[in-house]
Write a protein that holds these residues in place. Sequence first.
Motif, PDB file in Angstrom:
ATOM      1  N   CYS A   1       0.882  -1.169  -0.008  1.00 59.63           N
ATOM      2  CA  CYS A   1       0.039   0.043  -0.058  1.00 59.63           C
ATOM      3  C   CYS A   1       0.919   1.256   0.112  1.00 59.63           C
ATOM      4  O   CYS A   1       0.569   2.023  -0.723  1.00 59.63           O
ATOM      5  CB  CYS A   1      -1.061  -0.044   1.182  1.00 59.63           C
ATOM      6  SG  CYS A   1      -2.172  -1.429   1.176  1.00 59.63           S
TER       7      CYS A   1
ATOM      8  N   LEU B   1       2.620   1.671  -3.440  1.00 55.48           N
ATOM      9  CA  LEU B   1       1.491   2.084  -4.417  1.00 55.48           C
ATOM     10  C   LEU B   1       1.128   3.766  -4.337  1.00 55.48           C
ATOM     11  O   LEU B   1       1.172   4.539  -5.229  1.00 55.48           O
ATOM     12  CB  LEU B   1       0.417   1.282  -4.544  1.00 55.48           C
ATOM     13  CG  LEU B   1       0.432  -0.030  -4.815  1.00 55.48           C
ATOM     14  CD1 LEU B   1      -1.152  -0.820  -4.666  1.00 55.48           C
ATOM     15  CD2 LEU B   1       1.033  -0.167  -6.142  1.00 55.48           C
TER      16      LEU B   1
ATOM     17  N   GLN C   1       4.387   5.636  -5.533  1.00 55.71           N
ATOM     18  CA  GLN C   1       4.679   5.599  -7.042  1.00 55.71           C
ATOM     19  C   GLN C   1       3.593   6.373  -7.653  1.00 55.71           C
ATOM     20  O   GLN C   1       3.706   6.991  -8.765  1.00 55.71           O
ATOM     21  CB  GLN C   1       4.605   4.217  -7.653  1.00 55.71           C
ATOM     22  CG  GLN C   1       3.400   3.430  -7.477  1.00 55.71           C
ATOM     23  CD  GLN C   1       2.486   3.601  -8.760  1.00 55.71           C
ATOM     24  OE1 GLN C   1       2.918   4.131  -9.829  1.00 55.71           O
ATOM     25  NE2 GLN C   1       1.269   3.412  -8.543  1.00 55.71           N
ATOM     26  N   GLY C   2       2.381   6.347  -6.841  1.00 58.44           N
ATOM     27  CA  GLY C   2       1.173   7.527  -7.488  1.00 58.44           C
ATOM     28  C   GLY C   2       1.895   8.996  -7.583  1.00 58.44           C
ATOM     29  O   GLY C   2       1.629   9.596  -8.525  1.00 58.44           O
TER      30      GLY C   2
ATOM     31  N   ALA D   1       6.517   3.585 -10.509  1.00 51.52           N
ATOM     32  CA  ALA D   1       5.865   1.809 -11.156  1.00 51.52           C
ATOM     33  C   ALA D   1       5.321   1.904 -12.475  1.00 51.52           C
ATOM     34  O   ALA D   1       5.188   0.754 -12.933  1.00 51.52           O
ATOM     35  CB  ALA D   1       4.758   1.325 -10.083  1.00 51.52           C
TER      36      ALA D   1
ATOM     37  N   GLN E   1       4.411  -6.411 -12.878  1.00 51.60           N
ATOM     38  CA  GLN E   1       4.207  -6.549 -11.461  1.00 51.60           C
ATOM     39  C   GLN E   1       5.412  -7.479 -10.964  1.00 51.60           C
ATOM     40  O   GLN E   1       5.562  -7.521  -9.386  1.00 51.60           O
ATOM     41  CB  GLN E   1       2.979  -7.529 -11.064  1.00 51.60           C
ATOM     42  CG  GLN E   1       1.864  -6.815 -11.503  1.00 51.60           C
ATOM     43  CD  GLN E   1       0.238  -7.460 -11.413  1.00 51.60           C
ATOM     44  OE1 GLN E   1       0.311  -8.348 -10.772  1.00 51.60           O
ATOM     45  NE2 GLN E   1      -0.520  -6.984 -12.153  1.00 51.60           N
TER      46      GLN E   1
ATOM     47  N   ILE F   1       8.003  -5.015  -9.732  1.00 53.67           N
ATOM     48  CA  ILE F   1       7.529  -4.174  -8.396  1.00 53.67           C
ATOM     49  C   ILE F   1       7.911  -5.214  -7.365  1.00 53.67           C
ATOM     50  O   ILE F   1       8.389  -4.480  -6.252  1.00 53.67           O
ATOM     51  CB  ILE F   1       5.859  -4.040  -8.741  1.00 53.67           C
ATOM     52  CG1 ILE F   1       5.736  -2.868  -9.705  1.00 53.67           C
ATOM     53  CG2 ILE F   1       5.538  -3.327  -7.279  1.00 53.67           C
ATOM     54  CD1 ILE F   1       4.310  -2.527  -9.929  1.00 53.67           C
TER      55      ILE F   1
ATOM     56  N   LEU G   1      -2.523  -7.600  -4.702  1.00 51.13           N
ATOM     57  CA  LEU G   1      -3.128  -6.862  -5.573  1.00 51.13           C
ATOM     58  C   LEU G   1      -4.499  -7.041  -5.626  1.00 51.13           C
ATOM     59  O   LEU G   1      -5.345  -6.221  -5.901  1.00 51.13           O
ATOM     60  CB  LEU G   1      -2.180  -6.710  -6.894  1.00 51.13           C
ATOM     61  CG  LEU G   1      -0.871  -5.953  -6.778  1.00 51.13           C
ATOM     62  CD1 LEU G   1      -0.185  -6.145  -8.079  1.00 51.13           C
ATOM     63  CD2 LEU G   1      -0.988  -4.213  -6.260  1.00 51.13           C
TER      64      LEU G   1
ATOM     65  N   ILE H   1      -8.177  -0.282  -5.934  1.00 48.17           N
ATOM     66  CA  ILE H   1      -7.177  -0.028  -7.029  1.00 48.17           C
ATOM     67  C   ILE H   1      -7.955  -0.772  -8.263  1.00 48.17           C
ATOM     68  O   ILE H   1      -8.655  -1.640  -8.021  1.00 48.17           O
ATOM     69  CB  ILE H   1      -5.571  -0.813  -7.008  1.00 48.17           C
ATOM     70  CG1 ILE H   1      -5.949  -2.427  -6.931  1.00 48.17           C
ATOM     71  CG2 ILE H   1      -4.955   0.119  -5.885  1.00 48.17           C
ATOM     72  CD1 ILE H   1      -4.380  -2.965  -7.012  1.00 48.17           C
TER      73      ILE H   1
ATOM     74  N   ILE I   1      -1.208   0.124 -12.830  1.00 47.52           N
ATOM     75  CA  ILE I   1      -2.138  -0.041 -11.639  1.00 47.52           C
ATOM     76  C   ILE I   1      -2.774   1.437 -11.229  1.00 47.52           C
ATOM     77  O   ILE I   1      -1.810   2.522 -11.145  1.00 47.52           O
ATOM     78  CB  ILE I   1      -1.250  -0.445 -10.390  1.00 47.52           C
ATOM     79  CG1 ILE I   1      -0.667  -1.895 -10.630  1.00 47.52           C
ATOM     80  CG2 ILE I   1      -2.100  -0.525  -9.352  1.00 47.52           C
ATOM     81  CD1 ILE I   1       0.570  -2.683  -9.785  1.00 47.52           C
TER      82      ILE I   1
ATOM     83  N   ILE J   1      -4.941   3.890  -8.905  1.00 42.99           N
ATOM     84  CA  ILE J   1      -5.515   4.070  -7.433  1.00 42.99           C
ATOM     85  C   ILE J   1      -6.747   4.501  -7.528  1.00 42.99           C
ATOM     86  O   ILE J   1      -7.029   5.844  -8.176  1.00 42.99           O
ATOM     87  CB  ILE J   1      -4.482   4.754  -6.598  1.00 42.99           C
ATOM     88  CG1 ILE J   1      -3.057   4.036  -6.336  1.00 42.99           C
ATOM     89  CG2 ILE J   1      -5.162   4.935  -5.265  1.00 42.99           C
ATOM     90  CD1 ILE J   1      -1.973   4.708  -5.788  1.00 42.99           C
TER      91      ILE J   1
END
Length: 234
Positions: free
Chosen positions: A169, A172, A175-176, A181, A186, A189, A204, A213, A221, A223
Amino acid sequence: MKQQGELVGCQHCHQSCGGQGCVGKVPMFSMLDAHSLNQVSQLVRRRELEPKATLFTAGDPIQGVYIVRSGSLKLVRYDLHGEERILDVLREGDFYGGNSLFHQSHAPETAIALEKTGICFLPEVGLRDVLMRNPAIGLKIIQYYSAAHERDRSLLEILSIRDVMQRVCRFLLWQGENGAARSLTQEEIARMIGTAPETLNRKLAELKREGIIRLDGHRNIRIEQPHRLENYGA
């Protein structure tokens, strides 16, 4: 075996580039006037990499600055068992090198193209002359690496989390914010956050079932509920 693209003049990069397109994307050159930018652009040498091609290997001397003109590179190191650990991903406008302008430098990691990637290389000899005329460029290099070290610290904090779901979490969310990513599979990652690909896939899938997600293909991916992701698994 190292696979490197052909080194050619920058005038072949793009018809409208004028030799300044890739250089102008780099923060450390943002303060240059048109004349100085043109001088730097004359130094540019171009490389084209196919996916999975290696730009340089750990231990290679770094004798200039590599600018990512298009595509992306992953920076990796290998453990004693040959397992790959992804340290960072460089994208359009990012650069690698610059330390060689101040002291002799060797790459501590290997750079591998994640996709078709265009590289513009600026040799250190010519760059030193530009640096002498524009000292502010040196400050920009320092600022760039300072920001990179902040990213490294953030990733280290994520890796220190023992609970795998919390680690996923946090990664993610990180990376957002930083685009870490994008272009990563995957499996890649999983290598970046230190877990098994099968474990990551299960986590995931759970986040997808919860509607937190959305998975679009094997790489993208998205969010959907960042506020829930922030607290999920805590």
